[in-house]
Design an enzyme around this catalytic site. Structure first.
Site, PDB file in Angstrom:
ATOM      1  N   TYR A   1      28.213 -29.620  20.863  1.00  0.00           N
ATOM      2  CA  TYR A   1      26.937 -30.165  20.399  1.00  0.00           C
ATOM      3  C   TYR A   1      25.849 -29.080  20.416  1.00  0.00           C
ATOM      4  O   TYR A   1      25.120 -28.907  19.443  1.00  0.00           O
ATOM      5  CB  TYR A   1      26.547 -31.352  21.287  1.00  0.00           C
ATOM      6  CG  TYR A   1      25.201 -31.940  20.975  1.00  0.00           C
ATOM      7  CD1 TYR A   1      24.999 -32.666  19.803  1.00  0.00           C
ATOM      8  CD2 TYR A   1      24.133 -31.772  21.843  1.00  0.00           C
ATOM      9  CE1 TYR A   1      23.757 -33.211  19.513  1.00  0.00           C
ATOM     10  CE2 TYR A   1      22.895 -32.310  21.555  1.00  0.00           C
ATOM     11  CZ  TYR A   1      22.710 -33.036  20.394  1.00  0.00           C
ATOM     12  OH  TYR A   1      21.477 -33.558  20.112  1.00  0.00           O
TER      13      TYR A   1
ATOM     14  N   GLU B   1      18.559 -41.633  19.874  1.00  0.00           N
ATOM     15  CA  GLU B   1      17.592 -41.223  20.904  1.00  0.00           C
ATOM     16  C   GLU B   1      16.992 -42.455  21.569  1.00  0.00           C
ATOM     17  O   GLU B   1      16.746 -42.462  22.770  1.00  0.00           O
ATOM     18  CB  GLU B   1      16.496 -40.336  20.311  1.00  0.00           C
ATOM     19  CG  GLU B   1      16.961 -38.970  19.834  1.00  0.00           C
ATOM     20  CD  GLU B   1      17.345 -37.999  20.929  1.00  0.00           C
ATOM     21  OE1 GLU B   1      17.183 -38.300  22.130  1.00  0.00           O
ATOM     22  OE2 GLU B   1      17.825 -36.908  20.586  1.00  0.00           O
TER      23      GLU B   1
ATOM     24  N   TRP C   1      22.169 -37.959  27.766  1.00  0.00           N
ATOM     25  CA  TRP C   1      22.548 -37.753  26.372  1.00  0.00           C
ATOM     26  C   TRP C   1      24.056 -37.687  26.217  1.00  0.00           C
ATOM     27  O   TRP C   1      24.600 -38.141  25.209  1.00  0.00           O
ATOM     28  CB  TRP C   1      21.871 -36.500  25.811  1.00  0.00           C
ATOM     29  CG  TRP C   1      22.223 -36.288  24.374  1.00  0.00           C
ATOM     30  CD1 TRP C   1      22.964 -35.269  23.856  1.00  0.00           C
ATOM     31  CD2 TRP C   1      21.900 -37.134  23.263  1.00  0.00           C
ATOM     32  NE1 TRP C   1      23.111 -35.434  22.486  1.00  0.00           N
ATOM     33  CE2 TRP C   1      22.462 -36.572  22.104  1.00  0.00           C
ATOM     34  CE3 TRP C   1      21.178 -38.333  23.149  1.00  0.00           C
ATOM     35  CZ2 TRP C   1      22.339 -37.146  20.842  1.00  0.00           C
ATOM     36  CZ3 TRP C   1      21.058 -38.904  21.885  1.00  0.00           C
ATOM     37  CH2 TRP C   1      21.634 -38.305  20.755  1.00  0.00           C
TER      38      TRP C   1
END
Length: 189
Positions: A26, A48, A56
């Protein structure tokens, strides 16, 4: 805490990557890379929002399922979701089963549908700060909120969007490449 970490390939990366292969991918391929398009930014906004209060990596690992159950984050499809869809999503263990976040995603899709094509992209990118901003030298230099993310949040909320607080919008700005918070010395700088 050090701001950089050497990976198995000996590249120096932002230390938040740790030793997780998915985080490394990522970081290397997505985080901080400019992202455009209403659909892509709607997905980013939605994820988000689901991340609020969570890590995350949790969202990243669940992202394939999120994409599946939210029709690839196609705003037109998600905007048509009704109560049956909310109930279906509330029973899906592959996503974050938070009714408020699910309903916000559907409501946000409806708002995107009311916008002209490209309007969400233009609106969000209008808050990107100057690219002349220096890169952070350490994590201590990375803010959680900026005047730009607060302004973006305020405008989105004024338009009726939910789960778009200033901290969430700054995280979006980082991940969508509106700001570059790769620390000095990171191979991505």
């Amino acid at each position: 805490m050090t701001s950089l970490i050497a990976g198995p390939d000996e590249r120096h990366r932002c230390a938040w990557v740790g030793d997780d292969a998915e985080y490394r991918r990522y970081h290397d391929e997505e985080w901080g890379t400019p992202l455009h398009g209403d659909r892509a930014l709607f997905e980013k906004m939605s994820l988000e929002g689901f991340q609020a209060g969570l890590s995350w990596i949790t969202i990243l690992r669940k992202r394939p399922r999120f994409r599946e159950v939210f029709a690839g984050f196609d705003p037109a499809v998600v905007a048509a979701f009704g109560e049956d869809d909310v109930m279906r999503l509330m029973t899906d263990v592959g996503i974050i089963r938070n009714r408020s976040k699910i309903e916000a995603t559907i409501g946000n899709a409806r708002l995107v549908q009311e916008m002209a094509e490209g309007e969400l992209d233009a609106l969000m990118w209008s808050f990107a700060p100057s690219s002349s901003r220096p890169r952070p030298s350490s994590f201590a230099d990375v803010p959680a909120v900026t005047p730009e993310s607060a302004a973006m949040s305020k405008e989105l909320r004024r338009r009726g969007f939910r789960f778009v607080g200033p901290t969430t919008m700054y995280a979006l700005m980082q991940s969508a490449g509106m700001v570059d918070d790769h620390v000095e010395g990171c191979w991505r700088t």
